[in-house]
Design an enzyme around this catalytic site. Structure first.
Site, PDB file in Angstrom:
ATOM      1  N   GLU A  25       3.182  12.406   0.388  1.00 50.75           N
ATOM      2  CA  GLU A  25       2.866  11.635   1.600  1.00 50.75           C
ATOM      3  C   GLU A  25       2.000  12.456   2.555  1.00 50.75           C
ATOM      4  O   GLU A  25       1.060  11.934   3.154  1.00 50.75           O
ATOM      5  CB  GLU A  25       4.146  11.245   2.349  1.00 50.75           C
ATOM      6  CG  GLU A  25       4.941  10.142   1.736  1.00 50.75           C
ATOM      7  CD  GLU A  25       6.170   9.863   2.553  1.00 50.75           C
ATOM      8  OE1 GLU A  25       6.159   8.874   3.311  1.00 50.75           O
ATOM      9  OE2 GLU A  25       7.144  10.649   2.453  1.00 50.75           O
ATOM     10  N   LYS A 102       4.297   3.047  10.617  1.00 44.82           N
ATOM     11  CA  LYS A 102       3.637   3.553   9.418  1.00 44.82           C
ATOM     12  C   LYS A 102       3.305   2.343   8.541  1.00 44.82           C
ATOM     13  O   LYS A 102       4.198   1.613   8.115  1.00 44.82           O
ATOM     14  CB  LYS A 102       4.570   4.503   8.666  1.00 44.82           C
ATOM     15  CG  LYS A 102       3.966   5.157   7.458  1.00 44.82           C
ATOM     16  CD  LYS A 102       4.929   6.178   6.872  1.00 44.82           C
ATOM     17  CE  LYS A 102       4.235   7.067   5.877  1.00 44.82           C
ATOM     18  NZ  LYS A 102       5.086   8.208   5.516  1.00 44.82           N
TER      19      LYS A 102
END
Length: 122
Positions: A25, A102
């Site tokens: 990520e 996000k």
């Protein structure tokens, strides 16, 4: 006239950043959207029409951008850093709400976003 309450809002600030628990990520990065509602007394600016009497939202944006672009593991941490920085930089802020989202979080589901929202008082 007496102003009962006043706010500056910055909606849907968009950023690319590298937050996440996994190394992947943080390497790949993701898109984030931040919303902000800041309480402060704008009565001087409402009367004077002078930027010096107002909360300069361009400066607020730059402070938010600086925190979002610093990598963290958790968006909760990003939101907390944003709140602390704004309270530190702008003594006229009495309260704020910050939402960090996000987009397309990697969680094995079709989800538009995962968000954290903080409501803070000085």
């Amino acid at each position: 006239m007496r102003i009962e309450s006043s706010y500056v809002t910055l909606e849907e600030m968009r950023f690319f950043a590298r937050h996440g628990v996994t190394e992947q990520e943080r390497q790949i990065g993701c898109r984030y959207v931040v919303g902000l509602r800041v309480a402060y007394d704008c009565s001087a600016a409402a009367g004077s029409d002078e930027l010096a009497d107002a909360l300069n939202y361009a400066e607020v944006y730059e402070a938010v951008r600086g925190e979002v672009e610093r990598s963290s593991r958790l968006i909760e941490h990003v939101a907390g850093r944003i709140a602390r920085r704004l309270f530190g930089l702008f003594p006229g802020i009495t309260a704020l709400e910050v939402r960090v989202s996000k987009l397309n979080p990697p969680m094995g589901a079709d989800v538009r976003s995962a968000s954290v929202e903080l409501r803070c008082r000085r």
